[in-house]
Design a protein around this motif. Structure first.
Motif, short mmCIF file in Angstrom:
data_model
loop_
_atom_site.label_atom_id
_atom_site.label_comp_id
_atom_site.label_asym_id
_atom_site.label_seq_id
_atom_site.Cartn_x
_atom_site.Cartn_y
_atom_site.Cartn_z
N ALA A 180 -47.54 37.44 -4.16
CA ALA A 180 -47.07 36.86 -2.05
C ALA A 180 -45.64 36.98 -2.28
N HIS A 181 -44.60 36.68 -2.93
CA HIS A 181 -43.62 37.09 -3.00
C HIS A 181 -43.06 38.47 -2.79
N LEU A 182 -43.90 39.23 -3.15
CA LEU A 182 -42.96 41.00 -2.96
C LEU A 182 -43.92 41.04 -1.50
N ILE A 183 -45.20 40.61 -1.10
CA ILE A 183 -45.42 41.26 0.25
C ILE A 183 -44.38 41.94 1.79
N MET A 184 -44.29 40.52 1.97
CA MET A 184 -42.97 40.73 3.06
C MET A 184 -42.05 42.16 2.49
N PRO A 185 -41.49 41.38 1.05
CA PRO A 185 -40.32 42.72 0.95
C PRO A 185 -40.80 44.22 0.89
N ALA A 186 -41.73 44.30 -0.14
CA ALA A 186 -42.51 45.33 0.63
C ALA A 186 -42.86 45.89 1.32
N ALA A 187 -43.57 45.17 2.26
CA ALA A 187 -43.94 45.98 3.60
C ALA A 187 -42.58 46.43 4.07
N VAL A 188 -41.45 45.76 4.54
CA VAL A 188 -40.67 45.27 5.30
C VAL A 188 -40.04 46.91 4.85
N ILE A 189 -40.17 47.68 3.51
CA ILE A 189 -39.38 48.23 3.22
C ILE A 189 -40.04 49.93 3.28
N SER A 190 -41.66 49.41 3.53
CA SER A 190 -42.60 50.39 3.07
C SER A 190 -42.17 50.87 4.61
N LEU A 246 -37.89 62.78 -2.24
CA LEU A 246 -36.71 62.63 -1.46
C LEU A 246 -36.43 61.46 -0.85
N ASP A 247 -37.34 60.55 -0.74
CA ASP A 247 -37.27 59.23 0.21
C ASP A 247 -37.06 58.42 -0.88
N VAL A 248 -37.21 58.84 -1.74
CA VAL A 248 -36.58 57.90 -2.58
C VAL A 248 -34.87 57.01 -2.83
N GLY A 249 -34.08 57.83 -1.52
CA GLY A 249 -33.23 57.67 -1.41
C GLY A 249 -32.71 56.69 -0.36
N TYR A 250 -33.99 56.71 0.63
CA TYR A 250 -33.75 55.83 1.28
C TYR A 250 -34.49 54.28 1.20
N LEU A 251 -35.57 54.30 0.29
CA LEU A 251 -35.53 53.71 -0.73
C LEU A 251 -34.83 52.47 -1.23
N LEU A 252 -34.30 53.55 -1.67
CA LEU A 252 -33.19 52.52 -2.97
C LEU A 252 -32.06 51.98 -1.55
N GLY A 253 -31.46 52.51 -0.69
CA GLY A 253 -31.09 51.95 0.48
C GLY A 253 -31.25 50.82 1.11
N GLY A 254 -32.54 51.10 1.30
CA GLY A 254 -33.31 49.81 1.98
C GLY A 254 -34.02 48.72 0.74
N VAL A 255 -33.41 49.31 -0.29
CA VAL A 255 -33.80 47.37 -1.18
C VAL A 255 -32.41 47.35 -1.42
N ILE A 256 -30.87 47.99 -0.92
CA ILE A 256 -29.73 46.60 -1.54
C ILE A 256 -30.51 45.99 -0.23
N VAL A 257 -30.03 46.22 1.14
CA VAL A 257 -30.34 45.24 1.91
C VAL A 257 -31.60 44.39 1.82
N VAL A 258 -33.17 44.60 1.24
CA VAL A 258 -34.00 43.69 2.10
C VAL A 258 -33.78 42.95 0.28
N GLU A 259 -33.40 42.77 -0.77
CA GLU A 259 -33.16 42.56 -1.67
C GLU A 259 -31.82 41.22 -1.30
N GLU A 260 -31.04 41.36 -0.46
CA GLU A 260 -30.01 40.74 -0.32
C GLU A 260 -30.75 40.17 0.77
N ILE A 261 -31.62 39.63 1.87
CA ILE A 261 -32.10 39.70 2.56
C ILE A 261 -33.04 38.37 2.09
N PHE A 262 -34.04 38.93 1.02
CA PHE A 262 -34.89 37.60 0.41
C PHE A 262 -34.57 37.34 -0.54
N ALA A 263 -33.42 37.60 -0.97
CA ALA A 263 -33.24 36.87 -2.75
C ALA A 263 -34.15 37.53 -3.90
#
Lengths: 315, 274
Positions: A180-190, A246-263
């Motif tokens: 449940a805690h992963l759904i929102m961050p994963a949805a945002v990244i995807s 190739l999108d994994v590059g974006y994904l890793l960038g997105g992970v930075i922001v999303v992890e920061e926001i969702f702690a």
């Protein structure tokens, strides 16, 4: 796939990591602050600072420092964090495992949404459905992660209380709560990935549906469902593997922001903390690990692609 | 030129994109004159107001008019993104075209190095550069330009290589034209179009990247009206009023959509084959 191709690819990964390590090391060298001062604080005595500089090898020439660092990296030793005093390697690897879980979750979610959307748009080309999918993808690529993350938190967690707000629960501790805690961050990244990949699937599918073998399958009297799922989809999805890698590059960038926001205590958050604290060994390790992840994923995608599509011959 | 605009306006992407981008440019050029209120005028009595006739989009946590702030902020948000993309494109194109021109082993080494740089996520790259150099507008500009250069290098190299193989270039060589004539008059006009298309789409990435930097506290600093910073500041008060969060978010999305659409529209007009 020949052995010489594999050797070349692996050599390329090492070249990439060499360049990345040089860039990261050079960037941390232009930092005006002194690592010894950062560890001991402004009030440290001159003798203590000198002793620590000697111990850390800061008096050595830059090249010696680089070689010392890279030699350690090869032995799995990324140095000691200036902020916590802990060994950087294990902390980063543990953080990476959480980030990979999030990334994997996001990719699955993305494929689950993007592939049907792309197929739908291709089959109904030029119709309302196609235009709606293309509108969704324009909106998707134009929303930065921090905007969608903040809006999702505001509405899904705060207003409607559908999902738990920020935080991370290990799956081993409480599986469903963790998911449940992963759904929102994963949805945002995807979201951005869905927009990108659904467009790719659509254009590949449109191309495939115009090929001779699809016409042959139709003329043979197969139902349109059999043609679509049995013949077209497989061929349309192959190039998607490369796009996703190739999108994994974006994904890793997105992970930075999303992890920061969702702690979420993943590698992105570790990196932000390290960058804010100017914790050089942690920054160096984090960037190197991210670049390595990108290389390995693309390597796997290339191999997977050539295994699935016998026409592709690497040499 | 009129023919070009006619064709651009015929596709829905081109038409909508052009309109949005023109509106944004009006805000960039005349924002300070169009803003109905002083963007820094605070009012304790008018905090967290919803949209009304007086405050079109409502007011923020200090009672400042959100619409006026957005109009003023358009300048810092959009100009920075355009300039950074331009610098990144010029640097990238120089590297890419040089690499294509040199060919052989040098080309291989340059492109593998470009690939290596691209394995670092551009946001991470920008974050580190800005943090090490100190958070300011100029440093953020530099960081985003550097982060964009490798991607543009890759694209301009591919374009330059395909331009070199064209028949009209071979014809020019056969006519005995000088190399710089071939590069400037035959190759360059045919490489510019795809690069402009890519650049337009990249502007929307740049806007998002700058906004993200500001959001993380490493770009524009308060009381700047930069849109990413407005979202970041609004987060703390989103429980009281969601408007202060929604409007700047929509503004960022709208500008990014505009440049994306315009880029796709330009692509359809400039290379009809693809």
């Amino acid at each position: 796939m020949s052995a010489s191709y594999l050797t070349k690819r692996v050599a390329l990964i090492f070249y990439t990591l060499l360049i990345v390590s040089l860039i990261v090391f050079a960037m941390t060298q232009i930092l005006p602050a002194d690592a010894a001062v950062m560890m001991l604080g402004e009030n440290a005595t001159e003798e203590a600072l000198a002793a620590l500089r000697e111990q850390m090898g800061l008096n050595n020439p830059v090249w010696t420092q680089y070689l010392h660092w890279i030699a350690g990296v090869f032995q799995g030793d990324f140095g000691t964090s200036l902020r916590t005093g802990l060994s950087v390697g294990p902390v980063m690897v543990e953080a990476l495992s959480r980030s990979l879980l999030l990334a994997l979750f996001s990719i699955c979610l993305m494929l689950f949404i993007a592939v049907p959307l792309g197929i739908l748009a291709a089959v109904r080309r030029g119709k309302i459905v196609d235009m709606a999918v293309s509108l969704i993808s324009y909106v998707g690529v134009s929303l930065p992660e921090f905007v969608t993350a903040t809006l999702a938190l505001l509405f899904l967690a705060d207003r409607w209380k559908l999902l738990p707000p920020t935080g991370y629960v290990p799956l081993t501790e409480n599986f469903w709560d963790g998911v449940a805690h992963l759904i929102m961050p994963a949805a945002v990244i995807s979201i951005i990935l869905v927009a990108h990949v659904s467009r790719m699937v659509r254009s590949e599918m449109v191309d495939v549906l115009h090929t001779d073998y699809i016409r042959a399958a139709r003329l043979k009297g197969l139902s349109s469902r059999q043609v679509l799922w049995g013949h077209a989809l497989r061929n349309a999805l192959l190039p998607t593997i490369t796009i996703v890698a190739l999108d994994v590059g974006y994904l890793l960038g997105g992970v930075i922001v999303v992890e920061e926001i969702f702690a979420i205590p993943g590698i992105g958050r570790q990196l932000i903390i390290a960058i804010q604290a100017r914790d050089l060994p942690s920054i160096q390790a984090g960037v190197l690990i991210m670049a390595a992840t990108y290389c390995v994923v693309n390597f796997i995608a290339d191999i997977l692609y050539s295994l699935l599509d016998k026409r592709i011959q690497y040499d | 030129m009129t023919d070009f605009i006619k064709r651009l306006m015929r596709s829905p992407q081109g038409a909508i994109g052009t309109i949005i981008v023109l509106l944004v440019l009006v805000a960039v050029a005349f924002g300070p004159y169009l803003a109905p209120h002083d963007p820094e005028a605070m009012s304790i009595l008018a905090r967290f107001k919803g949209p009304s006739a007086d405050f079109l989009l409502g007011t923020d946590q200090y009672g400042r008019d959100i619409f006026s702030r957005l109009m003023i902020g358009a300048r810092s948000t959009v100009i920075m993104a355009v300039v950074a993309t331009l610098i990144g494109t010029v640097v990238g194109a120089l590297v890419g075209v040089t690499s294509a021109f040199l060919g052989g082993r040098a080309d291989e080494v340059i492109m593998r190095t470009v690939d290596a740089v691209m394995s670092i996520p551009s946001l991470l790259f920008a974050l580190i550069i800005v943090n090490l150099l100190g958070s300011s507008d100029i440093n953020a500009l530099l960081a985003v330009s550097i982060a964009f250069a490798p991607g543009m290098a890759r694209i301009s190299r591919a374009v330059a290589l395909s331009a070199r193989k064209q028949d009209f270039v071979s014809a020019a060589i056969a006519r005995g034209e000088k190399p710089n004539f071939i590069v400037l008059s035959e190759m360059l006009p045919n490489t510019v179009a795809p690069i402009i298309v890519e650049m337009t789409i990249r502007v929307s990435f740049a806007i998002m990247l700058f906004a993200t930097l500001s959001f993380l506290g490493l770009g524009a600093q308060p009381p700047s009206e930069e849109w990413g910073l407005m979202v970041s500041e609004a987060r703390r008060y989103m429980h009281i009023s969601s408007w202060i969060l929604v409007w700047p978010s929509l503004a960022i999305a709208l500008v990014a959509i505009g440049f994306n659409l315009l880029g796709d529209g330009l692509r359809d007009v400039l290379n009809p084959k693809t």
